[in-house]
Design a protein around this motif. Structure first.
Motif, mmCIF file in Angstrom:
data_model
loop_
_atom_site.group_PDB
_atom_site.id
_atom_site.type_symbol
_atom_site.label_atom_id
_atom_site.label_comp_id
_atom_site.label_asym_id
_atom_site.label_seq_id
_atom_site.Cartn_x
_atom_site.Cartn_y
_atom_site.Cartn_z
ATOM 1 N N VAL A 153 0.849 -1.193 0.000
ATOM 2 C CA VAL A 153 0.000 0.000 0.000
ATOM 3 C C VAL A 153 0.883 1.242 0.000
ATOM 4 O O VAL A 153 0.689 2.168 -0.799
ATOM 5 C CB VAL A 153 -0.972 0.010 1.211
ATOM 6 C CG1 VAL A 153 -1.616 1.376 1.392
ATOM 7 C CG2 VAL A 153 -2.031 -1.062 1.044
ATOM 8 N N LEU A 154 1.867 1.277 0.878
ATOM 9 C CA LEU A 154 2.774 2.412 0.972
ATOM 10 C C LEU A 154 3.469 2.644 -0.373
ATOM 11 O O LEU A 154 3.562 3.775 -0.851
ATOM 12 C CB LEU A 154 3.794 2.162 2.073
ATOM 13 C CG LEU A 154 4.671 3.340 2.473
ATOM 14 C CD1 LEU A 154 4.940 3.295 3.964
ATOM 15 C CD2 LEU A 154 5.961 3.346 1.724
ATOM 16 N N HIS A 155 3.931 1.566 -0.994
ATOM 17 C CA HIS A 155 4.649 1.660 -2.268
ATOM 18 C C HIS A 155 3.749 2.222 -3.368
ATOM 19 O O HIS A 155 4.143 3.127 -4.098
ATOM 20 C CB HIS A 155 5.181 0.280 -2.659
ATOM 21 C CG HIS A 155 6.068 0.306 -3.851
ATOM 22 N ND1 HIS A 155 7.396 0.633 -3.763
ATOM 23 C CD2 HIS A 155 5.813 0.054 -5.159
ATOM 24 C CE1 HIS A 155 7.928 0.590 -4.969
ATOM 25 N NE2 HIS A 155 6.991 0.240 -5.832
ATOM 26 N N VAL A 156 2.549 1.704 -3.490
ATOM 27 C CA VAL A 156 1.634 2.155 -4.544
ATOM 28 C C VAL A 156 1.148 3.576 -4.260
ATOM 29 O O VAL A 156 1.066 4.403 -5.178
ATOM 30 C CB VAL A 156 0.455 1.169 -4.712
ATOM 31 C CG1 VAL A 156 -0.596 1.724 -5.652
ATOM 32 C CG2 VAL A 156 0.968 -0.175 -5.228
ATOM 33 N N ARG A 196 -9.330 -8.924 0.539
ATOM 34 C CA ARG A 196 -8.285 -7.918 0.363
ATOM 35 C C ARG A 196 -8.609 -6.937 -0.757
ATOM 36 O O ARG A 196 -8.357 -5.737 -0.626
ATOM 37 C CB ARG A 196 -6.923 -8.587 0.106
ATOM 38 C CG ARG A 196 -6.441 -9.394 1.282
ATOM 39 C CD ARG A 196 -5.022 -9.888 1.157
ATOM 40 N NE ARG A 196 -4.681 -10.404 -0.155
ATOM 41 C CZ ARG A 196 -3.437 -10.605 -0.578
ATOM 42 N NH1 ARG A 196 -2.424 -10.312 0.187
ATOM 43 N NH2 ARG A 196 -3.205 -11.097 -1.769
ATOM 44 N N ARG A 197 -9.170 -7.422 -1.840
ATOM 45 C CA ARG A 197 -9.489 -6.548 -2.975
ATOM 46 C C ARG A 197 -10.507 -5.480 -2.557
ATOM 47 O O ARG A 197 -10.310 -4.293 -2.812
ATOM 48 C CB ARG A 197 -10.003 -7.365 -4.153
ATOM 49 C CG ARG A 197 -10.269 -6.524 -5.399
ATOM 50 C CD ARG A 197 -10.626 -7.373 -6.611
ATOM 51 N NE ARG A 197 -9.716 -8.469 -6.871
ATOM 52 C CZ ARG A 197 -8.500 -8.347 -7.437
ATOM 53 N NH1 ARG A 197 -8.070 -7.169 -7.777
ATOM 54 N NH2 ARG A 197 -7.754 -9.402 -7.644
ATOM 55 N N GLY A 243 -20.307 0.423 -4.817
ATOM 56 C CA GLY A 243 -19.482 1.203 -5.741
ATOM 57 C C GLY A 243 -18.106 0.590 -5.935
ATOM 58 O O GLY A 243 -17.488 0.109 -4.985
ATOM 59 N N ARG A 244 -17.655 0.581 -7.178
ATOM 60 C CA ARG A 244 -16.324 0.077 -7.523
ATOM 61 C C ARG A 244 -15.707 1.008 -8.572
ATOM 62 O O ARG A 244 -15.648 0.678 -9.752
ATOM 63 C CB ARG A 244 -16.371 -1.348 -8.090
ATOM 64 C CG ARG A 244 -17.087 -2.393 -7.243
ATOM 65 C CD ARG A 244 -16.307 -2.748 -5.992
ATOM 66 N NE ARG A 244 -16.919 -3.857 -5.286
ATOM 67 C CZ ARG A 244 -17.912 -3.746 -4.413
ATOM 68 N NH1 ARG A 244 -18.438 -2.578 -4.139
ATOM 69 N NH2 ARG A 244 -18.392 -4.807 -3.789
ATOM 70 N N PRO A 245 -15.244 2.197 -8.161
ATOM 71 C CA PRO A 245 -14.652 3.116 -9.132
ATOM 72 C C PRO A 245 -13.456 2.485 -9.849
ATOM 73 O O PRO A 245 -12.644 1.790 -9.224
ATOM 74 C CB PRO A 245 -14.202 4.298 -8.289
ATOM 75 C CG PRO A 245 -14.963 4.185 -7.014
ATOM 76 C CD PRO A 245 -15.236 2.733 -6.818
ATOM 77 N N THR A 246 -13.359 2.749 -11.142
ATOM 78 C CA THR A 246 -12.300 2.146 -11.966
ATOM 79 C C THR A 246 -10.917 2.434 -11.401
ATOM 80 O O THR A 246 -10.075 1.531 -11.309
ATOM 81 C CB THR A 246 -12.399 2.654 -13.414
ATOM 82 O OG1 THR A 246 -13.707 2.380 -13.902
ATOM 83 C CG2 THR A 246 -11.375 1.981 -14.303
ATOM 84 N N GLY A 247 -10.658 3.671 -11.013
ATOM 85 C CA GLY A 247 -9.350 4.028 -10.464
ATOM 86 C C GLY A 247 -9.022 3.245 -9.203
ATOM 87 O O GLY A 247 -7.880 2.821 -9.004
ATOM 88 N N ALA A 248 -10.013 3.043 -8.362
ATOM 89 C CA ALA A 248 -9.809 2.301 -7.116
ATOM 90 C C ALA A 248 -9.564 0.816 -7.393
ATOM 91 O O ALA A 248 -8.776 0.173 -6.702
ATOM 92 C CB ALA A 248 -10.997 2.479 -6.182
ATOM 93 N N ALA A 263 -2.982 -3.104 -8.386
ATOM 94 C CA ALA A 263 -1.558 -2.785 -8.275
ATOM 95 C C ALA A 263 -1.006 -3.205 -6.909
ATOM 96 O O ALA A 263 0.069 -3.821 -6.821
ATOM 97 C CB ALA A 263 -1.330 -1.289 -8.490
ATOM 98 N N VAL A 264 -1.741 -2.898 -5.848
ATOM 99 C CA VAL A 264 -1.293 -3.285 -4.502
ATOM 100 C C VAL A 264 -1.195 -4.799 -4.395
ATOM 101 O O VAL A 264 -0.199 -5.331 -3.888
ATOM 102 C CB VAL A 264 -2.228 -2.720 -3.409
ATOM 103 C CG1 VAL A 264 -1.858 -3.284 -2.036
ATOM 104 C CG2 VAL A 264 -2.173 -1.197 -3.382
ATOM 105 N N LEU A 265 -2.187 -5.501 -4.890
ATOM 106 C CA LEU A 265 -2.188 -6.971 -4.808
ATOM 107 C C LEU A 265 -1.058 -7.578 -5.630
ATOM 108 O O LEU A 265 -0.517 -8.619 -5.277
ATOM 109 C CB LEU A 265 -3.550 -7.532 -5.229
ATOM 110 C CG LEU A 265 -4.669 -7.245 -4.237
ATOM 111 C CD1 LEU A 265 -6.024 -7.633 -4.828
ATOM 112 C CD2 LEU A 265 -4.415 -7.940 -2.910
ATOM 113 N N ARG A 266 -0.709 -6.944 -6.728
ATOM 114 C CA ARG A 266 0.411 -7.432 -7.552
ATOM 115 C C ARG A 266 1.703 -7.388 -6.743
ATOM 116 O O ARG A 266 2.508 -8.309 -6.782
ATOM 117 C CB ARG A 266 0.515 -6.578 -8.819
ATOM 118 C CG ARG A 266 1.339 -7.183 -9.893
ATOM 119 C CD ARG A 266 1.242 -6.489 -11.251
ATOM 120 N NE ARG A 266 1.239 -5.038 -11.205
ATOM 121 C CZ ARG A 266 0.187 -4.270 -11.515
ATOM 122 N NH1 ARG A 266 -0.958 -4.803 -11.862
ATOM 123 N NH2 ARG A 266 0.288 -2.961 -11.460
#
Length: 181
Positions: A81-84, A146-147, A164-169, A175-178
């Motif tokens: 999370v910190l990295h992303v 987690r997602r 709600g599931r905004p595309t950016g979120a 990215a965080v899960l990767r």
């Protein structure tokens, strides 16, 4: 002859038996060629994804470990999370303010930091501690998913709870899960 053998061994990644590097009385032994094992080339995000916690959290690694242990969640998830949140630019993260007003390494919204988490978002250690606790609460709220917890971390828990599931979120969570694995 010795120097030439060592240069060739270095260039072609071969091992040279010790008996060939002796004096004039040494009995020459054949050079052993070894073939490197074939590996699939790694892409840059894969290098970090499989790298160390330090490659994700940088100078905040100890704080991430402490906060994650205290919140009973994965240090790798907190570091991811910190990295992303900081797009990999960890060193400038302490004073970073997003366009939306989120502050610090874990990009906490001021109201969430001050009122809900009771941390100073400008203090990096408190920010990381608060971010880890907030993430832990979102994991509990969304049944360990987690997602969904990460989408909520980025877009807000009420929006996600309402479907709600905004595309950016969603991209953020992916990215965080990767990185988190």
């Amino acid at each position: 002859m010795h120097k030439l053998t060592m240069v060739i061994a270095t260039i072609f990644s071969i091992s040279v038996p010790h008996s060939t590097v002796g004096g004039n009385n040494a009995v020459p032994t054949p050079i052993v060629f070894t073939t490197p094992t074939a590996r699939k080339p790694a892409t840059p995000h894969r290098l970090i994804a499989h790298g160390s916690l330090r490659s994700l959290a940088g100078k905040w690694t100890k704080d991430v470990l402490h906060a994650a242990r205290k919140a009973h969640i994965s240090p790798r998830l907190v570091a991811s999370v910190l990295h992303v949140e900081n797009r990999g630019e960890i060193n400038e993260s302490a004073n970073r303010v997003s366009g939306a007003g989120a502050i610090g390494p874990m990009q906490l919204m001021p109201v969430t930091a001050w009122d809900d988490l009771r941390v100073d978002p400008w203090n990096p250690r408190q920010n990381i501690d608060g971010g880890a606790r907030y993430l832990a609460s979102l994991l509990r709220r969304f049944g360990g998913n987690r997602r969904l917890a990460l989408i909520a971390y980025n877009a807000g828990p009420t929006l996600v709870a309402d479907g709600g599931r905004p595309t950016g979120a969603v991209h953020y969570a992916n990215a965080v899960l990767r990185y988190a694995g």
